[in-house]
Write an enzyme that holds these catalytic residues in place. Structure first.
Site, PDB file in Angstrom:
ATOM      1  N   PRO A   1       0.837  -1.203   0.000  1.00  0.00           N
ATOM      2  CA  PRO A   1       0.000   0.000   0.000  1.00  0.00           C
ATOM      3  C   PRO A   1       0.872   1.253   0.000  1.00  0.00           C
ATOM      4  O   PRO A   1       1.832   1.350   0.771  1.00  0.00           O
ATOM      5  CB  PRO A   1      -0.797  -0.129   1.307  1.00  0.00           C
ATOM      6  N   LEU A   2       0.547   2.180  -0.876  1.00  0.00           N
ATOM      7  CA  LEU A   2       1.389   3.369  -1.061  1.00  0.00           C
ATOM      8  C   LEU A   2       0.535   4.629  -1.201  1.00  0.00           C
ATOM      9  O   LEU A   2      -0.155   4.805  -2.214  1.00  0.00           O
ATOM     10  CB  LEU A   2       2.253   3.207  -2.319  1.00  0.00           C
ATOM     11  N   THR A   3       0.598   5.480  -0.209  1.00  0.00           N
ATOM     12  CA  THR A   3      -0.064   6.784  -0.245  1.00  0.00           C
ATOM     13  C   THR A   3       0.606   7.652  -1.303  1.00  0.00           C
ATOM     14  O   THR A   3       1.818   7.835  -1.271  1.00  0.00           O
ATOM     15  CB  THR A   3       0.078   7.439   1.145  1.00  0.00           C
TER      16      THR A   3
ATOM     17  N   ALA B   1      -3.629   3.305   1.495  1.00  0.00           N
ATOM     18  CA  ALA B   1      -4.407   3.596   2.688  1.00  0.00           C
ATOM     19  C   ALA B   1      -5.475   4.631   2.366  1.00  0.00           C
ATOM     20  O   ALA B   1      -5.184   5.670   1.774  1.00  0.00           O
ATOM     21  CB  ALA B   1      -3.477   4.115   3.782  1.00  0.00           C
TER      22      ALA B   1
ATOM     23  N   HIS C   1      -5.103  -1.345   8.423  1.00  0.00           N
ATOM     24  CA  HIS C   1      -3.803  -0.710   8.695  1.00  0.00           C
ATOM     25  C   HIS C   1      -3.648  -0.532  10.204  1.00  0.00           C
ATOM     26  O   HIS C   1      -4.307   0.318  10.809  1.00  0.00           O
ATOM     27  CB  HIS C   1      -3.780   0.647   7.994  1.00  0.00           C
TER      28      HIS C   1
ATOM     29  N   ASN D   1       2.635   1.679  11.537  1.00  0.00           N
ATOM     30  CA  ASN D   1       3.178   2.990  11.153  1.00  0.00           C
ATOM     31  C   ASN D   1       2.690   4.181  11.969  1.00  0.00           C
ATOM     32  O   ASN D   1       2.650   5.311  11.476  1.00  0.00           O
ATOM     33  CB  ASN D   1       2.914   3.247   9.660  1.00  0.00           C
TER      34      ASN D   1
ATOM     35  N   TYR E   1      -0.271   4.925  13.228  1.00  0.00           N
ATOM     36  CA  TYR E   1      -1.630   5.434  13.049  1.00  0.00           C
ATOM     37  C   TYR E   1      -2.567   4.923  14.148  1.00  0.00           C
ATOM     38  O   TYR E   1      -2.133   4.241  15.066  1.00  0.00           O
ATOM     39  CB  TYR E   1      -2.110   5.108  11.633  1.00  0.00           C
TER      40      TYR E   1
ATOM     41  N   ASN F   1       6.218   7.633  12.665  1.00  0.00           N
ATOM     42  CA  ASN F   1       5.307   8.665  13.182  1.00  0.00           C
ATOM     43  C   ASN F   1       5.325   8.708  14.712  1.00  0.00           C
ATOM     44  O   ASN F   1       4.280   8.776  15.357  1.00  0.00           O
ATOM     45  CB  ASN F   1       3.889   8.431  12.651  1.00  0.00           C
TER      46      ASN F   1
ATOM     47  N   ARG G   1      13.627  -2.477   9.590  1.00  0.00           N
ATOM     48  CA  ARG G   1      14.678  -1.777   8.858  1.00  0.00           C
ATOM     49  C   ARG G   1      14.107  -0.778   7.850  1.00  0.00           C
ATOM     50  O   ARG G   1      14.830   0.061   7.341  1.00  0.00           O
ATOM     51  CB  ARG G   1      15.556  -2.770   8.108  1.00  0.00           C
TER      52      ARG G   1
ATOM     53  N   GLY H   1       7.262  -1.708  -2.034  1.00  0.00           N
ATOM     54  CA  GLY H   1       6.700  -0.372  -2.084  1.00  0.00           C
ATOM     55  C   GLY H   1       7.394   0.484  -3.121  1.00  0.00           C
ATOM     56  O   GLY H   1       6.949   0.618  -4.267  1.00  0.00           O
ATOM     57  N   ARG H   2       8.552   1.032  -2.742  1.00  0.00           N
ATOM     58  CA  ARG H   2       9.213   2.022  -3.593  1.00  0.00           C
ATOM     59  C   ARG H   2       9.562   1.477  -4.972  1.00  0.00           C
ATOM     60  O   ARG H   2       9.437   2.192  -5.967  1.00  0.00           O
ATOM     61  CB  ARG H   2      10.451   2.564  -2.870  1.00  0.00           C
TER      62      ARG H   2
HETATM   63  C1  FNR Z   1       4.483   4.020   2.120  1.00  0.00           C
HETATM   64  N1  FNR Z   1       4.124   3.024   3.050  1.00  0.00           N
HETATM   65  C2  FNR Z   1       2.791   2.848   3.363  1.00  0.00           C
HETATM   66  N2  FNR Z   1       2.433   1.854   4.224  1.00  0.00           N
HETATM   67  C3  FNR Z   1       1.126   1.595   4.465  1.00  0.00           C
HETATM   68  O1  FNR Z   1       0.828   0.664   5.219  1.00  0.00           O
HETATM   69  N3  FNR Z   1       0.152   2.351   3.876  1.00  0.00           N
HETATM   70  C4  FNR Z   1       0.422   3.372   3.028  1.00  0.00           C
HETATM   71  O2  FNR Z   1      -0.499   3.999   2.483  1.00  0.00           O
HETATM   72  C5  FNR Z   1       1.798   3.668   2.795  1.00  0.00           C
HETATM   73  N4  FNR Z   1       2.184   4.715   2.008  1.00  0.00           N
HETATM   74  C6  FNR Z   1       3.494   4.864   1.600  1.00  0.00           C
HETATM   75  C7  FNR Z   1       3.826   5.825   0.634  1.00  0.00           C
HETATM   76  C8  FNR Z   1       5.118   5.913   0.175  1.00  0.00           C
HETATM   77  C9  FNR Z   1       5.443   6.904  -0.912  1.00  0.00           C
HETATM   78  C10 FNR Z   1       6.120   5.050   0.678  1.00  0.00           C
HETATM   79  C11 FNR Z   1       7.520   5.089   0.148  1.00  0.00           C
HETATM   80  C12 FNR Z   1       5.799   4.135   1.657  1.00  0.00           C
HETATM   81  C13 FNR Z   1       5.098   1.996   3.438  1.00  0.00           C
HETATM   82  C14 FNR Z   1       5.219   0.939   2.339  1.00  0.00           C
HETATM   83  O3  FNR Z   1       4.020   0.205   2.182  1.00  0.00           O
HETATM   84  C15 FNR Z   1       6.366  -0.070   2.633  1.00  0.00           C
HETATM   85  O4  FNR Z   1       6.103  -0.751   3.820  1.00  0.00           O
HETATM   86  C16 FNR Z   1       7.709   0.636   2.736  1.00  0.00           C
HETATM   87  O5  FNR Z   1       7.903   1.508   1.646  1.00  0.00           O
HETATM   88  C17 FNR Z   1       8.854  -0.355   2.780  1.00  0.00           C
HETATM   89  O6  FNR Z   1       8.866  -1.131   1.615  1.00  0.00           O
HETATM   90  P1  FNR Z   1       9.922  -0.831   0.405  1.00  0.00           P
HETATM   91  O7  FNR Z   1       9.576   0.523  -0.153  1.00  0.00           O
HETATM   92  O8  FNR Z   1      11.274  -0.859   1.015  1.00  0.00           O
HETATM   93  O9  FNR Z   1       9.653  -1.954  -0.565  1.00  0.00           O
END
Ligand code: FNR
Length: 373
Positions: free
Chosen positions: A25-27, A60, A179, A182, A184, A239, A271, A326-327
């Site tokens: 999930p990526l905001t 999210a 969720h 992190n 929240y 956070n 990490r 994610g990234r």
């Molecule tokens: C996130 N992450 C994140 N996690 C989550 O539970 N809900 C979300 O909406 C988001 N949004 C979000 C946006 C952006 C731009 C980043 C970079 C990260 C965390 C993400 O899901 C993931 O756990 C971390 O990025 C670590 O994984 P990678 O990026 O190392 O593969």
């Protein structure tokens, strides 16, 4: 094939995934405003990242207006949002993909500019987070001290998760992820640094876990527990979260979620906590997936700083059943295919993670487009 184990099938509740490369999930803060409504650009982004039998966990999405913490994050509480999300789920299904929605309430990680009537954000207790909020006008302001939810407000909060879960079903999702990571709201209740309550939702581990378990049970009432996942960050800090003694807390929580029959557990490795804000690497902390694997009978998804080779190793060793990226999924819309064939990966641009339009969102090329250049 370079990552053979990642490309073996996996049963997730009623679904048969054809591979184990999950989109985390990526905001991205690109919903239409006012209303925080998913739009065609968002549907295009998810369609680009869909693959036959591949799981996407959509970003999210606030379950209720007070659950919003950043501008232009999509919601799942209004009928226009449901209609907006339907475009994304249809587009992913057209490519044979499976798409879950992450249900979100940020609690104290908000700002009055996002709140109905400019009210204070709510939390387990009135503990001010360190750091700055992103306001509705994309400026940065220090977090305010939240208002502690009254005990009699908690059933309403659980009700908002139930309604959001129903809405997600109407929007065509295949399941939902709660969720609880992190920093929240649900984690604010779980962890001792943010939960100073003296009612049935504070104090003992059982009491601090009560809200998450009530939400998990309520959402399972809508979806059936096998189509519900829960995301946790057992050892990391994000956070301004904090738990002095995570292991007994998370041992209890994971055991109780297993008893509820929750379909998957999604753990973020410490990490990678705070990956949305900066490049961080908290080494030396235990691996959450390795530690909790023996406690979890169903699908376990691990996330956090994985590459193709480390994901392959984790799944091959049985520490996880699937790995969420994610990234790398931001900058590689066809990440599963790239990992399958061992193709080079496009690096991501952090500047375009949050907010904006197509740049850094839908303009990262697939391998086939790159080859044609
Ligand atoms: C996130 N992450 C994140 N996690 C989550 O539970 N809900 C979300 O909406 C988001 N949004 C979000 C946006 C952006 C731009 C980043 C970079 C990260 C965390 C993400 O899901 C993931 O756990 C971390 O990025 C670590 O994984 P990678 O990026 O190392 O593969």
């Amino acid at each position: 094939m370079p990552n053979a184990t990642l490309f073996t099938p996996l049963h997730l509740g009623p679904y048969r995934l054809s591979h184990r490369v999950v989109m985390a999930p990526l905001t991205r803060m690109r919903a239409a405003r006012p209303g925080n409504v998913p739009r065609l650009l968002n549907a295009e982004y998810y369609a680009q990242r869909a693959s036959e039998g591949g799981l996407i966990i959509a970003e999210a999405s606030q379950v209720t207006p007070s659950g919003q913490g950043v501008p232009a994050s999509p919601g799942i509480h209004s009928s226009v949002q449901v209609a907006g999300w339907k475009k994304a789920t249809d587009a992913v299904h057209a490519k044979g993909g499976v798409i879950y929605l992450q249900l979100w309430h940020v609690g104290r990680i908000s700002h009055p500019s996002h709140q109905p009537d400019g009210a204070l954000p709510v939390s387990a207790s009135a503990v001010q987070p360190k750091g700055e909020a992103t306001t509705a006008s994309f400026t940065r302001e220090p977090f305010e001290t939240p208002r502690a939810l009254r005990t009699d407000e908690i059933p309403l909060l659980v009700e908002s998760y139930i309604q959001a879960a129903r809405n997600a079903r109407e929007a065509g999702f295949d399941g939902v992820e709660i969720h609880a990571a992190n920093g929240y709201l649900l984690e604010q209740f779980l962890q001792s640094r943010t939960n100073l309550r003296q009612d049935a939702y504070g104090g003992s581990i059982e009491n601090r876990a009560r809200l998450l378990l009530e939400v998990a049970e309520a959402v399972s009432g809508v979806w059936g527990s096998e189509r519900v996942g829960v995301r946790l960050l057992p050892f990391g800090v994000a956070n301004d979260s904090g738990e002095e003694d995570p292991q007994p807390l998370y041992t209890y929580v994971i055991g109780a979620l297993a008893q509820l029959g929750i379909g998957y557990l999604h753990v973020i490795e410490p990490r990678a906590s705070g990956a949305g804000q900066a490049e961080v690497d908290h080494q030396g902390l235990p691996s959450a997936s390795e530690l909790f694997r023996p406690l979890w009978p169903k699908v376990l998804i691990a996330a956090g700083n994985y590459r193709g080779d480390t994901a392959e190793a984790a799944v091959a060793a049985g520490h996880a059943d699937a790995v969420a990226f994610g990234r790398l999924f931001i900058s590689n819309p066809d990440l599963p295919e790239r990992l399958r064939v061992g193709a080079p990966l496009t690096p991501y641009n952090r500047r375009t993670f949050y907010g904006g339009e197509a740049e850094g969102y839908t303009d990262y090329p697939a391998l086939s487009e790159q080859a044609a250049e």
